[in-house]
Motif scaffolding. Sequence first.
Motif, mmCIF file in Angstrom:
data_model
loop_
_atom_site.group_PDB
_atom_site.id
_atom_site.type_symbol
_atom_site.label_atom_id
_atom_site.label_comp_id
_atom_site.label_asym_id
_atom_site.label_seq_id
_atom_site.Cartn_x
_atom_site.Cartn_y
_atom_site.Cartn_z
ATOM 1 N N GLU A 180 -6.782 1.989 -4.762
ATOM 2 C CA GLU A 180 -6.129 2.549 -5.926
ATOM 3 C C GLU A 180 -4.397 2.881 -5.854
ATOM 4 O O GLU A 180 -3.877 2.898 -6.774
ATOM 5 N N VAL A 181 -3.823 2.722 -4.644
ATOM 6 C CA VAL A 181 -2.459 2.874 -4.498
ATOM 7 C C VAL A 181 -1.873 1.631 -4.184
ATOM 8 O O VAL A 181 -0.890 1.475 -3.634
ATOM 9 N N VAL A 182 -2.542 0.195 -4.140
ATOM 10 C CA VAL A 182 -1.890 -0.886 -4.057
ATOM 11 C C VAL A 182 -1.192 -1.408 -5.192
ATOM 12 O O VAL A 182 -1.566 -1.476 -6.085
ATOM 13 N N TRP A 228 0.850 -1.112 -0.016
ATOM 14 C CA TRP A 228 -0.147 -0.021 0.014
ATOM 15 C C TRP A 228 0.980 1.191 0.009
ATOM 16 O O TRP A 228 1.396 1.572 0.912
ATOM 17 N N ASN A 229 0.869 2.090 -0.972
ATOM 18 C CA ASN A 229 1.486 3.184 -1.181
ATOM 19 C C ASN A 229 1.020 4.322 -0.696
ATOM 20 O O ASN A 229 0.364 5.273 -1.274
ATOM 21 N N GLY A 230 0.696 4.592 0.597
ATOM 22 C CA GLY A 230 0.146 5.806 1.119
ATOM 23 C C GLY A 230 1.040 7.089 0.891
ATOM 24 O O GLY A 230 0.156 8.067 1.007
ATOM 25 N N THR A 231 2.089 6.989 0.873
ATOM 26 C CA THR A 231 2.734 8.114 0.482
ATOM 27 C C THR A 231 2.415 8.848 -0.716
ATOM 28 O O THR A 231 2.092 10.015 -0.962
ATOM 29 N N ARG A 232 2.198 7.779 -1.840
ATOM 30 C CA ARG A 232 1.609 8.406 -3.122
ATOM 31 C C ARG A 232 0.114 8.877 -3.178
ATOM 32 O O ARG A 232 -0.134 9.814 -3.523
ATOM 33 N N GLN A 233 -0.768 8.202 -2.334
ATOM 34 C CA GLN A 233 -1.857 8.772 -1.899
ATOM 35 C C GLN A 233 -1.864 10.022 -1.442
ATOM 36 O O GLN A 233 -2.786 11.051 -1.964
ATOM 37 N N ILE A 260 22.090 -1.914 -6.557
ATOM 38 C CA ILE A 260 21.172 -1.787 -7.626
ATOM 39 C C ILE A 260 19.826 -2.194 -7.197
ATOM 40 O O ILE A 260 19.681 -3.052 -6.569
ATOM 41 N N LEU A 261 18.834 -1.382 -7.684
ATOM 42 C CA LEU A 261 17.245 -1.826 -7.389
ATOM 43 C C LEU A 261 16.734 -1.800 -8.675
ATOM 44 O O LEU A 261 16.174 -0.557 -9.062
ATOM 45 N N TRP A 262 15.924 -2.787 -9.018
ATOM 46 C CA TRP A 262 14.895 -2.783 -9.920
ATOM 47 C C TRP A 262 13.726 -3.062 -9.725
ATOM 48 O O TRP A 262 13.598 -4.136 -8.836
ATOM 49 N N THR A 263 12.224 -2.426 -9.788
ATOM 50 C CA THR A 263 11.241 -2.478 -9.012
ATOM 51 C C THR A 263 10.042 -1.974 -9.877
ATOM 52 O O THR A 263 10.211 -0.692 -10.045
ATOM 53 N N PRO A 264 8.852 -2.590 -10.032
ATOM 54 C CA PRO A 264 7.709 -1.880 -10.722
ATOM 55 C C PRO A 264 7.054 -0.710 -9.628
ATOM 56 O O PRO A 264 6.227 0.102 -9.938
ATOM 57 N N TYR A 265 7.475 -0.988 -8.327
ATOM 58 C CA TYR A 265 6.975 0.005 -7.348
ATOM 59 C C TYR A 265 7.270 1.332 -7.376
ATOM 60 O O TYR A 265 8.515 1.691 -7.615
ATOM 61 N N THR A 266 6.410 2.446 -7.295
ATOM 62 C CA THR A 266 6.588 3.648 -7.731
ATOM 63 C C THR A 266 7.170 4.380 -6.372
ATOM 64 O O THR A 266 7.499 5.783 -6.493
ATOM 65 N N GLY A 267 7.082 3.915 -5.188
ATOM 66 C CA GLY A 267 7.457 4.672 -3.967
ATOM 67 C C GLY A 267 8.941 4.288 -3.665
ATOM 68 O O GLY A 267 9.689 4.140 -4.578
ATOM 69 N N ILE A 268 9.265 4.374 -2.421
ATOM 70 C CA ILE A 268 10.694 4.268 -2.037
ATOM 71 C C ILE A 268 10.829 2.524 -2.040
ATOM 72 O O ILE A 268 10.126 1.833 -2.702
#
Length: 937
Positions: A855-857, A789-794, A895-903
């Motif tokens: 919406e931000v999961v 849950w990307n609450g920061t993005r929310q 190095i970090l690759w991730t589809p996650y848009t937050g940290i």
Amino acid sequence: MNYRLLLSTYLLLHVFTLAYTQERIIEGTLLDSQGDPMIGANITEVGTTNGTVANFDGYYKLKVPLGATIRVVMIGYRSRIFTVTEENSRSVNALEQQKPIVINPDYKPSVPQKIMISDSLMDVKEGIGLMEHNATTYELASDLWGKPFDQYTLREYEWKYRRGRYYQEKRMEVSVPRLSYMGIFQLGLVGKLPKLQQEYAQGRPVDGNLTWRGGHDNEQFSWGPKVKELVYDNSNYTYDPKGQLQLGTFGIPAETYNPYEIFKPSIGQVHRIGIEGIYWNQRYHARYSRKDARGIWEGNKEEQNTFSVGVGKERDAWRYNIDYRFAQEESLLPNVGGLYQRILFNAITTPPTFDHSYNPSLTYADNWSINPYQLLRTDTKKQVRNHWLGGKVAYHDNWWNVSLAGAYWTEYIGQKFEEIGNTPTTSTDRVRKFEQGNLTTQWEHTIDGMWNSEFKYMLNWITRDYLTQHNREDYSEEIRPLLKSRITHQWLWRGKVGHTDYHATYLKLGNNIYHSNTLQEQKVLWWSPSITWFTYPLEILTNLTDVWIDNERSLRTRIAYARSYQEVSLKDYPQYMNAMSLSSSDLNNYYPYQESIISNGIAPEQVDDISVALSYTNGINNHYFFLNADWFYRKYSNVLLPVQSDMTTYSWTNTGTYRNRGINIELNYQLNLGWGENSWESTLIFERVRNKVLEVYSPSGRVQIAGFDNIGKYMIEGQPLGVLVGSEYERDGFGNHIIDDTGYPKVKRQRGIIGDPNPDWMLKYNTTFSYEGWRIEMLWDIKKGGQVWNGTRQMLNYLGRSEETGELREEVGYIYRGVTEQGEINTQAVDFAAPALGIEHNRWVRYGAEGVAEEVVEDGSWLRLQSLSVGYGQQLDGSDFFYRWGISLQAENLILWTPYTGIDPQTTLLSHHYGIGMDYFNVPTMRTFKLKLSLTL
């Protein structure tokens, strides 16, 4: 209780226990490249729960079957795997193969005899002779296992006679003291951070026009005009010396400020010096270390001084260690009361045109935010922490297979907070003192290698001199004594049954009786059974046929069941759960003022473990291959979690039952290049776990584990443990969004399950290459699945501060896919942020500060280079002054690759492990670089 019946049952079981495999003893001392004992290293028999931990001197001792595969693991070091053979182990009957040597029972030394002592932990250099004195043999040897103080070690052995046999036993050992130095220099950079928009200024639509509004308006939103359309009016403005902003083309263009400038590189250094040696069989060491570090925030510093001293001695069958350690740590701006989360929240929600660093007493919206520089400068917190740990460990193993081991240590933790500011929760000093100890005695009985039975008694205790930060009146009379001390007694019996000819299959049975004074309902838990069945198919094949199997190849299967219990810790009282009574938008009001307390009538957590494992090893020339596959099923009953019992109290409560089911596969390949320590090793570990809640004891059918009042992780019957529960869109029977008459999706009144933080599978790959003193090591980490849950993005979306709102706010004519409340296909177009509609109809503001959690999961999968290190070390055998030196460079989180848009999706809410899968202004991970220097004289 019928004790005669218990005694009769035990004797009956004892009579029918058979030894079916050759038991061996492995023991040794684990030291790192600097010669320091690897305290806490795990030594386990692969595929079993049989294992031990290295003590203060790095010493370990473990009883295992011949042919077993042993793994040695220590965090930060590559693992070691080897097979137990007759050469690297000794018989359980110490008299038959007494180390370091056993000679003919009929031999009686009349004249001292020159004899080279053979010790599996030693290599004796050529040219170093042996001296004779009466019936004593002296040895001047060099131990090549990396001990830093034994280049010139004098060892004395003497003859002893016992039970018809002569043997030699070490009597005295003296070595030249060695000095060592280690220095670590570290640089840390903040890792992945949320992406922000810098194009639109502080403000909102007014009368259909995008209008700049500043701090004097208490404006929290960044839904104003474009920054490039604004200029300063050069007026006398409290919040900016250049004046207020206005639309225009003449004047000083508006500036934007990067909120991430609040982060600073983290710089630290550690220096350690030490001396150690052996004097009359007593190993001694003394070490002092100094740490100085500057954190990622302005004013964030840490200083630590640590001193440790220890002594240990081995004489006959006795071995003891006494160690003391004292550390004093002084921290400025520690992460107390969720401070780091509040700093990050107030920094990155700041509109791009507002300069918080201009005046720390001002903020862009008094009713909404706090100036992050005020938190850093005027709300500084100082924590002084004294940590003293002292203990004694003793061990004895006599000739009649009875062993005795004991340990006692005291731990004192004193914490003092100064300049507390507006953090009322830590305004009082906290002093914690713990005393712990244990005593273990073990008796084992073997007759002619056939009958085997083992009985062990374990006593453990822990006391502390405080309850919690609550007043004593918060607890009932029955509970108060239970919080002060815990004393447990355990009686463990194990028996073995197997085939004595083939030595290839056996059955191990056991039961553990657990007694504790802090058990509230039942003081004694009588039934904790365990059963394990081992088979060695290749050995069976060898004995039943003429097929020859070489000793380097081994195959073993294991089927096991065990039950264990766990009580609430008297040392750890979490406070993260205080956030569960707050909305996520109230982060500035979060203070962990409440510790969880122990309530009446709770039972210990019970774990039932079933596992099936297969282990295969094969060594051919310089190649070594190892495979271990383990399927497991673990059931956790009476799960203990802190649950809110009223508005201000959280109590440890039995919440329910869940199970974990999964598989773990480990592949290891080692290549010995044939000379020295030159080698290449690769390890691949795959894990897949599925958990499910079987029962929830709460009448509501759910218990919150972590999170906030509006969004959290829950234990829900029939669901995976820790599913995300929050607001979600309303759908029809076919899964289509229901669109309201404004053209936007409707939100359900009741919160529902919106995600699962548990990963689908995880994979780790570690490879190490060593050549001529050089060492290169690399660790990759892969995780597939696991939602966050990307609450920061929310929140950033709500305030108009995210990159997403900067790119999409001018979107017009968008049609949401779904159906109307009448069941027709939706055709109504919407404008995401049309000024004419006002801010309350904005696509992101309309759902409130908490937004729609669904919406931000996001997918929290990742591929990361966890660590990469390059080092070089050399032992200077020809030097009279220097013994060893080394240098290494290590990078972590490179190095970090991730589809996650937050940290980094690996971070946890409020830095607690229950918060995995929730990101609400979590503290970002660090990309660190370390330079390590070491020198031994």
